[in-house]
Design a protein around this motif. Structure first.
Motif, mmCIF file in Angstrom:
data_model
loop_
_atom_site.group_PDB
_atom_site.id
_atom_site.type_symbol
_atom_site.label_atom_id
_atom_site.label_comp_id
_atom_site.label_asym_id
_atom_site.label_seq_id
_atom_site.Cartn_x
_atom_site.Cartn_y
_atom_site.Cartn_z
ATOM 1 N N THR A 250 -50.290 -69.638 -13.308
ATOM 2 C CA THR A 250 -50.637 -68.361 -12.570
ATOM 3 C C THR A 250 -50.711 -67.130 -13.277
ATOM 4 O OG1 THR A 250 -48.161 -67.897 -12.092
ATOM 5 C CG2 THR A 250 -49.376 -69.175 -10.574
ATOM 6 N N GLU A 252 -50.544 -62.989 -13.786
ATOM 7 C CA GLU A 252 -49.707 -62.001 -13.196
ATOM 8 C C GLU A 252 -50.349 -60.775 -13.931
ATOM 9 O OE1 GLU A 252 -45.863 -62.688 -14.103
ATOM 10 O OE2 GLU A 252 -45.553 -64.142 -12.472
ATOM 11 N N SER A 255 -53.766 -58.646 -8.541
ATOM 12 C CA SER A 255 -53.806 -59.444 -7.321
ATOM 13 C C SER A 255 -55.440 -59.659 -6.665
ATOM 14 C CB SER A 255 -52.929 -59.036 -6.344
ATOM 15 O OG SER A 255 -53.447 -57.727 -5.984
ATOM 16 N N ALA A 256 -55.601 -60.674 -5.922
ATOM 17 C CA ALA A 256 -56.841 -60.658 -5.409
ATOM 18 C C ALA A 256 -57.161 -59.838 -4.596
ATOM 19 C CB ALA A 256 -56.791 -62.290 -4.902
ATOM 20 N N GLU A 258 -57.931 -56.822 -5.683
ATOM 21 C CA GLU A 258 -57.281 -55.377 -6.185
ATOM 22 C C GLU A 258 -58.381 -54.445 -6.804
ATOM 23 O OE1 GLU A 258 -54.152 -53.731 -9.513
ATOM 24 O OE2 GLU A 258 -54.231 -55.849 -8.669
ATOM 25 N N VAL A 331 -58.820 -65.450 -10.260
ATOM 26 C CA VAL A 331 -58.290 -64.224 -9.434
ATOM 27 C C VAL A 331 -59.600 -63.467 -9.555
ATOM 28 C CG1 VAL A 331 -56.545 -62.493 -9.185
ATOM 29 C CG2 VAL A 331 -56.146 -64.860 -9.783
ATOM 30 N N ILE A 333 -61.156 -59.691 -8.633
ATOM 31 C CA ILE A 333 -60.970 -58.326 -8.383
ATOM 32 C C ILE A 333 -62.035 -57.454 -8.379
ATOM 33 C CG2 ILE A 333 -58.785 -58.536 -9.839
ATOM 34 C CD1 ILE A 333 -60.149 -57.091 -12.220
#
Length: 452
Positions: A250, A252, A255-256, A258, A331, A333
């Motif tokens: 994952t 860090e 976040s999706a 953002e 992810v 953004i």
């Protein structure tokens, strides 16, 4: 604690020792068996020739010369051992494992095993008379399987399914033996009895941690061996485990969905210990870009580029210690960067008395960069170097002595120019000669290029 990974170890192995020259008598079901070689005493334990004893008691014996293993079959029970290895496997309705205090040995071209192992393997009563040095076996008396030691795993049970990091710990009725100096935990292949040291702990506190890797999946044995001074074997124990790691990777730091307008620090989180990590950047402005492989503990500073304005996908990739890659989910953004251009390599108020590396830190593409010095006393500007946008190594000459400003001017493909904010510095101007190519205390193991 950091686990020691040492591959190819013949686990639980016992070094050959000299056998006692005193003759040992062997009695099976009341009959004295006279045959060469006879039982021997080794490291204070009585060893008997396994084929002779087993066949006298109606047990099938199989020798595998390639693996140097002996397998005993009797009444639906199978016992397998490998010479020079303390790990013993039993199979009847299920599988059980023990760590013998003395490993089976080849003596005079015959396989000898500990007397207690014979009792466990054949289920017969065994007696030892030290006065007459007589071993007696009685097949009319059935016995339960005896343990070779009193150590047990306290942190997991036999048959445990392992899906992530777990604590490791062992103990006996009174803890570890008082002479314990080191505990090693081993992940073992039940077929070959070979494995890997996954953790090593010094002292009498055996607590450790282990995070398995995906390539270690499968039915395995988890062993613990305690050693005294000089690497002397004291005791051991083993349990059967099923390693079942489903790799999870994952990202860090973002976040999706953002909105990101400036630098962000990214990390990779996994459920196994990665050997390296990588980041994949996807945007509509071009093909996906992969960063270089990085230390998994080191953060990655992502600066969205002007060309990436809009939706940007970032994926974390982790590699296990064998180089296998595991991809995390993408992810997405929203990148909304403002134009950034700064000069790095020097800081405001710095006194320059040696070489520096100047860089044009920016978030847009350029076709060239000019690094410029502006003298405070005269206001005169001097181009100290030009690059295609890459760094510039600069050693200010004495003629630049005094205070001034350093900045970088970059040019884009359409001819547009941009300047960074100036950085105020002072040039010492002392004539100096510096040797380059080596550093203080450096260890040289290959040719180097020296310069001035």
């Amino acid at each position: 604690m950091t686990a020691l990974l040492v591959t190819g170890v013949l686990v639980l192995a016992g070094a050959p020792a000299e056998a006692s020259s005193d003759a040992v008598r062997l009695v099976i079901d009341g009959q004295l068996v006279v045959q060469d070689p006879s039982p021997v005493i080794q490291n204070g334990r009585t060893l008997v020739p396994v084929r002779l004893v087993s066949e006298k008691l109606g047990t099938e014996v199989h020798w595998d010369g390639q693996q140097r293993s002996v397998t005993l079959n009797k009444d639906g029970q199978t016992v397998r051992m490998i010479t020079g290895n303390r790990l013993i496997g039993y199979r009847d309705t299920g599988e059980q494992w023990q760590v013998a205090d003395v490993a089976p040995q080849i003596i005079s071209d015959r396989t000898f095993v500990p007397l207690r192992l014979v009792a466990n393997a054949l289920g017969v009563f065994v007696d030892w008379d030290p006065g007459t040095k007589t071993v007696s076996l009685d097949s009319s008396i059935n016995t339960d399987r005896m343990s070779f030691g009193d150590l047990r795993f306290t942190s997991l049970e036999n048959g445990r399914i392992i899906q992530g990091a777990i604590p490791l710990n062992i103990s006996g009725p009174a803890g570890l033996p008082s002479e314990a100096r080191e505990t090693r935990y081993l992940l073992i292949d039940p077929k070959t009895h070979k494995g890997t040291v996954i953790a090593r702990v010094e002292g009498t506190n055996p607590a450790a941690n282990w995070a398995p890797q995906p390539f270690e999946n499968g039915k395995k044995l988890l062993g613990a061996v305690v050693y005294g001074s000089g690497g002397r074997f004291l005791s051991g124990t083993v349990v059967s485990v099923d390693v079942n790691i489903t790799p999870r990777v994952t990202l860090e730091g973002v976040s999706a969905g953002e909105r990101v307008s400036g630098p962000v620090v990214l990390h990779v989180n996994t459920n196994f210990p990665p050997g390296a990590v990588q980041f994949e950047i996807q945007s509509s402005s071009g093909s996906p870009v992969l960063t270089g492989k990085r230390d998994p503990q080191a953060p990655f500073r992502f600066v969205p580029q002007l060309e990436q304005t809009g939706t940007v996908g970032i994926r974390a990739i982790a590699y296990d210690s064998q180089g296998q890659a595991y991809h995390g989910p993408l992810v997405e953004i929203t990148a909304a960067p403002a134009r950034l251009l700064n000069l790095s390599g020097v800081s405001s108020g710095q006194r320059l008395d040696g070489p520096v590396t100047l860089r044009a830190e920016r978030n847009f593409q350029v076709t060239g960069a000019q690094f410029i010095w502006r003298q405070d006393s005269s206001g005169r500007e001097t181009v100290i170097g030009q690059t295609d946008g890459g760094p510039l190594n600069w050693f200010a000459p004495p003629a630049f002595q005094g205070s001034g400003r350093l900045f970088v001017r970059v040019q884009q493909g359409d001819g547009t120019a941009h300047e960074s904010p100036p950085v105020a510095v002072t040039v010492a101007g002392t004539p100096r000669l510096v040797l380059s190519g080596v550093g203080p205390g450096q260890v040289l193991s290959a040719p180097v290029t020296l310069g001035v």
